[in-house]
Design a protein around this motif. Sequence first.
Motif, PDB file in Angstrom:
ATOM      1  N   ALA A   2    -121.656 -33.415  18.599  1.00 43.99           N
ATOM      2  CA  ALA A   2    -121.137 -34.771  18.490  1.00 43.99           C
ATOM      3  C   ALA A   2    -122.123 -35.671  17.752  1.00 43.99           C
ATOM      4  O   ALA A   2    -123.336 -35.512  17.878  1.00 43.99           O
ATOM      5  N   GLN A   3    -121.563 -36.603  16.997  1.00 43.07           N
ATOM      6  CA  GLN A   3    -122.395 -37.560  16.275  1.00 43.07           C
ATOM      7  C   GLN A   3    -122.965 -38.575  17.253  1.00 43.07           C
ATOM      8  O   GLN A   3    -122.274 -39.038  18.159  1.00 43.07           O
ATOM      9  N   ASN A   4    -124.210 -38.930  17.088  1.00 38.98           N
ATOM     10  CA  ASN A   4    -124.852 -39.912  17.952  1.00 38.98           C
ATOM     11  C   ASN A   4    -124.495 -41.314  17.449  1.00 38.98           C
ATOM     12  O   ASN A   4    -124.994 -41.763  16.423  1.00 38.98           O
ATOM     13  N   THR A   5    -123.638 -41.991  18.182  1.00 35.33           N
ATOM     14  CA  THR A   5    -123.181 -43.339  17.834  1.00 35.33           C
ATOM     15  C   THR A   5    -124.337 -44.317  17.709  1.00 35.33           C
ATOM     16  O   THR A   5    -124.291 -45.248  16.922  1.00 35.33           O
ATOM     17  N   PHE A   6    -125.381 -44.074  18.489  1.00 30.97           N
ATOM     18  CA  PHE A   6    -126.497 -45.018  18.544  1.00 30.97           C
ATOM     19  C   PHE A   6    -127.641 -44.662  17.591  1.00 30.97           C
ATOM     20  O   PHE A   6    -128.696 -45.301  17.627  1.00 30.97           O
ATOM     21  N   ALA A   7    -127.446 -43.685  16.732  1.00 32.09           N
ATOM     22  CA  ALA A   7    -128.503 -43.240  15.808  1.00 32.09           C
ATOM     23  C   ALA A   7    -129.132 -44.381  14.993  1.00 32.09           C
ATOM     24  O   ALA A   7    -130.339 -44.351  14.757  1.00 32.09           O
ATOM     25  N   PRO A   8    -128.360 -45.404  14.574  1.00 26.98           N
ATOM     26  CA  PRO A   8    -129.002 -46.492  13.808  1.00 26.98           C
ATOM     27  C   PRO A   8    -130.095 -47.241  14.573  1.00 26.98           C
ATOM     28  O   PRO A   8    -130.912 -47.929  13.970  1.00 26.98           O
ATOM     29  N   LEU A   9    -130.118 -47.098  15.888  1.00 22.38           N
ATOM     30  CA  LEU A   9    -131.135 -47.785  16.691  1.00 22.38           C
ATOM     31  C   LEU A   9    -132.450 -47.019  16.779  1.00 22.38           C
ATOM     32  O   LEU A   9    -133.480 -47.591  17.159  1.00 22.38           O
ATOM     33  N   GLU A  10    -132.430 -45.745  16.438  1.00 18.05           N
ATOM     34  CA  GLU A  10    -133.624 -44.898  16.568  1.00 18.05           C
ATOM     35  C   GLU A  10    -134.819 -45.525  15.852  1.00 18.05           C
ATOM     36  O   GLU A  10    -134.750 -45.890  14.685  1.00 18.05           O
ATOM     37  N   GLY A  11    -135.903 -45.711  16.586  1.00 19.62           N
ATOM     38  CA  GLY A  11    -137.127 -46.250  15.998  1.00 19.62           C
ATOM     39  C   GLY A  11    -137.195 -47.764  15.923  1.00 19.62           C
ATOM     40  O   GLY A  11    -138.214 -48.312  15.503  1.00 19.62           O
ATOM     41  N   LEU A  33    -144.427 -54.547  23.145  1.00 16.70           N
ATOM     42  CA  LEU A  33    -143.575 -54.077  22.060  1.00 16.70           C
ATOM     43  C   LEU A  33    -143.194 -52.631  22.360  1.00 16.70           C
ATOM     44  O   LEU A  33    -144.063 -51.803  22.662  1.00 16.70           O
ATOM     45  N   ALA A  34    -141.887 -52.345  22.297  1.00 16.08           N
ATOM     46  CA  ALA A  34    -141.412 -51.001  22.622  1.00 16.08           C
ATOM     47  C   ALA A  34    -140.550 -50.472  21.478  1.00 16.08           C
ATOM     48  O   ALA A  34    -140.004 -51.227  20.676  1.00 16.08           O
ATOM     49  N   THR A  35    -140.428 -49.154  21.426  1.00 18.81           N
ATOM     50  CA  THR A  35    -139.638 -48.472  20.414  1.00 18.81           C
ATOM     51  C   THR A  35    -138.448 -47.807  21.086  1.00 18.81           C
ATOM     52  O   THR A  35    -138.582 -47.163  22.121  1.00 18.81           O
ATOM     53  N   VAL A  36    -137.271 -47.961  20.464  1.00 18.23           N
ATOM     54  CA  VAL A  36    -136.048 -47.368  21.000  1.00 18.23           C
ATOM     55  C   VAL A  36    -135.980 -45.892  20.622  1.00 18.23           C
ATOM     56  O   VAL A  36    -136.201 -45.531  19.467  1.00 18.23           O
ATOM     57  N   SER A  37    -135.660 -45.066  21.600  1.00 25.84           N
ATOM     58  CA  SER A  37    -135.371 -43.655  21.365  1.00 25.84           C
ATOM     59  C   SER A  37    -133.933 -43.416  21.790  1.00 25.84           C
ATOM     60  O   SER A  37    -133.533 -43.801  22.886  1.00 25.84           O
ATOM     61  N   THR A  38    -133.146 -42.796  20.920  1.00 23.48           N
ATOM     62  CA  THR A  38    -131.746 -42.513  21.233  1.00 23.48           C
ATOM     63  C   THR A  38    -131.571 -41.140  21.852  1.00 23.48           C
ATOM     64  O   THR A  38    -130.453 -40.689  22.047  1.00 23.48           O
ATOM     65  N   ALA A  70    -124.663 -53.757  18.581  1.00 26.21           N
ATOM     66  CA  ALA A  70    -123.867 -54.905  18.143  1.00 26.21           C
ATOM     67  C   ALA A  70    -124.764 -56.001  17.600  1.00 26.21           C
ATOM     68  O   ALA A  70    -124.452 -56.629  16.580  1.00 26.21           O
ATOM     69  N   GLN A  71    -125.886 -56.245  18.276  1.00 27.11           N
ATOM     70  CA  GLN A  71    -126.818 -57.275  17.817  1.00 27.11           C
ATOM     71  C   GLN A  71    -127.427 -56.894  16.479  1.00 27.11           C
ATOM     72  O   GLN A  71    -127.565 -57.728  15.581  1.00 27.11           O
ATOM     73  N   LYS A  72    -127.764 -55.631  16.320  1.00 27.92           N
ATOM     74  CA  LYS A  72    -128.370 -55.173  15.064  1.00 27.92           C
ATOM     75  C   LYS A  72    -127.376 -55.294  13.921  1.00 27.92           C
ATOM     76  O   LYS A  72    -127.716 -55.730  12.831  1.00 27.92           O
ATOM     77  N   LYS A  73    -126.117 -54.928  14.166  1.00 28.24           N
ATOM     78  CA  LYS A  73    -125.087 -55.037  13.126  1.00 28.24           C
ATOM     79  C   LYS A  73    -124.803 -56.492  12.782  1.00 28.24           C
ATOM     80  O   LYS A  73    -124.536 -56.822  11.640  1.00 28.24           O
TER      81      LYS A  73
END
Length: 76
Positions: A2-11, A33-38, A70-73
């Motif tokens: 399956a495609q990871n819907t949240f992939a654009p948030l990685e990093g 400061l934190a980094t998002v991991s999907t 949604a916020q990033k988009k």
Amino acid sequence: MAQNTFAPLEGTKVEISGIAGPFRACASCGHTLATVSTEPVGTHAGHLTCSACGHMTAYLSRDHMAAMLAQKKGAA
């Protein structure tokens, strides 16, 4: 697979401004400061890791990830 819907948030880097609750400064070094991991962890859709020391600081639910996406988009 399956495609990871949240992939654009990685990093994505996020500033953690809360002093209590799940989104607080790193318990290991105090960095905010934190980094998002999907990468899913158990039932969680992703997690935050400290940008300074790499310590996992919080789990992210699908709802958290959807709101962040949604916020990033919206900012693009």
